[in-house]
Each structure stands twice: as structure tokens, then as C-alpha cells.
Design a protein around this motif. Sequence first.
Motif, PDB file in Angstrom:
ATOM      1  N   GLU A  11       0.825  -1.209   0.000  1.00 48.74           N
ATOM      2  CA  GLU A  11       0.000   0.000   0.000  1.00 48.74           C
ATOM      3  C   GLU A  11       0.857   1.256   0.000  1.00 48.74           C
ATOM      4  O   GLU A  11       0.576   2.209  -0.715  1.00 48.74           O
ATOM      5  CB  GLU A  11      -0.921   0.034   1.226  1.00 48.74           C
ATOM      6  CG  GLU A  11      -2.192  -0.716   1.062  1.00 48.74           C
ATOM      7  CD  GLU A  11      -3.195  -0.396   2.167  1.00 48.74           C
ATOM      8  OE1 GLU A  11      -2.835   0.233   3.187  1.00 48.74           O
ATOM      9  OE2 GLU A  11      -4.358  -0.780   1.988  1.00 48.74           O
ATOM     10  N   TYR A  15       0.873   4.056  -2.855  1.00 47.85           N
ATOM     11  CA  TYR A  15       0.564   5.452  -2.521  1.00 47.85           C
ATOM     12  C   TYR A  15       1.685   6.375  -2.999  1.00 47.85           C
ATOM     13  O   TYR A  15       1.435   7.396  -3.635  1.00 47.85           O
ATOM     14  CB  TYR A  15       0.338   5.624  -1.018  1.00 47.85           C
ATOM     15  CG  TYR A  15       0.358   7.077  -0.622  1.00 47.85           C
ATOM     16  CD1 TYR A  15      -0.689   7.924  -1.001  1.00 47.85           C
ATOM     17  CD2 TYR A  15       1.433   7.626   0.056  1.00 47.85           C
ATOM     18  CE1 TYR A  15      -0.657   9.264  -0.694  1.00 47.85           C
ATOM     19  CE2 TYR A  15       1.469   8.964   0.370  1.00 47.85           C
ATOM     20  CZ  TYR A  15       0.424   9.786  -0.008  1.00 47.85           C
ATOM     21  OH  TYR A  15       0.453  11.124   0.285  1.00 47.85           O
ATOM     22  N   LEU A  85      -5.650   5.563   0.252  1.00 46.02           N
ATOM     23  CA  LEU A  85      -4.326   5.093   0.673  1.00 46.02           C
ATOM     24  C   LEU A  85      -3.647   6.135   1.558  1.00 46.02           C
ATOM     25  O   LEU A  85      -3.015   5.792   2.560  1.00 46.02           O
ATOM     26  CB  LEU A  85      -3.445   4.795  -0.544  1.00 46.02           C
ATOM     27  CG  LEU A  85      -3.776   3.559  -1.359  1.00 46.02           C
ATOM     28  CD1 LEU A  85      -3.003   3.561  -2.675  1.00 46.02           C
ATOM     29  CD2 LEU A  85      -3.493   2.299  -0.580  1.00 46.02           C
TER      30      LEU A  85
END
Length: 116
Positions: A11, A15, A85
Motif C-alpha cells: 500500500e 501510494y 491510501l
Amino acid sequence: MIERIDPRIVEEAHYRLLALLQNEPGLSQREMAERLGVSLGKVNYCMRALIEKGWLKAENFRRSSNKRAYLYKLTPSGLKEKAALALRFLRRKEEEHDALVQEIARLKEELGASQD
């Protein structure tokens, strides 16, 4: 045995790539890797995942002399996911900060008690 990658790490990589490309869509993957401090292979792997998810589109520069030059654009779903995110990333960093503050206080207390 296949080792699983922590989803929080994935993640964070997604991001950071989305944020970078939102501001500088004409970066090459090599430039992205340099800016993020990761390998070119990792950038390529993440870029493919973002494109497969529909969060990112890659378009060739029409007038570019380098036919391998791309312009990366976040899709509407990519913009939405980047915001989600960012929120999860912020919450995780706040939790880490709180844990560090508690650890520092505990260590200071421990050191203060040992100096008596």
C-alpha cells in the motif's frame, strides 16, 4: 516456501507512486525508482499492478523522439484510491508516532530511575 509481502508495504509503495505520478506524470520508471529509493524492478512491478487495477493509464508521447516515453495519468478510480491510501498511511504513521512517544517516555523514566 513463498514469503508473503506485508500488504502495508505494498500500500505504501502504491501510494508513493501514485502521489509522485500525480505531480510528475512524465517521469520515466528509472527516474521514479531514483526518487523513491527503490529498484527499477520494484517500480515496474508496482506500475503493472496499478495499471491492472485501473488506477493508472500509460500513454505514449506522440511527439517524443523516444517512442518508449510514457505519460502516466491517474484515472478517476486511481485518484479516489490514492486519497484512501493516503488516509490509511496517515493513520498508520500516527499510530507509529504514538508508539514511539510512549517508548521514549518509558526509556526516559527507566534512565531516570537508574540514575538515582
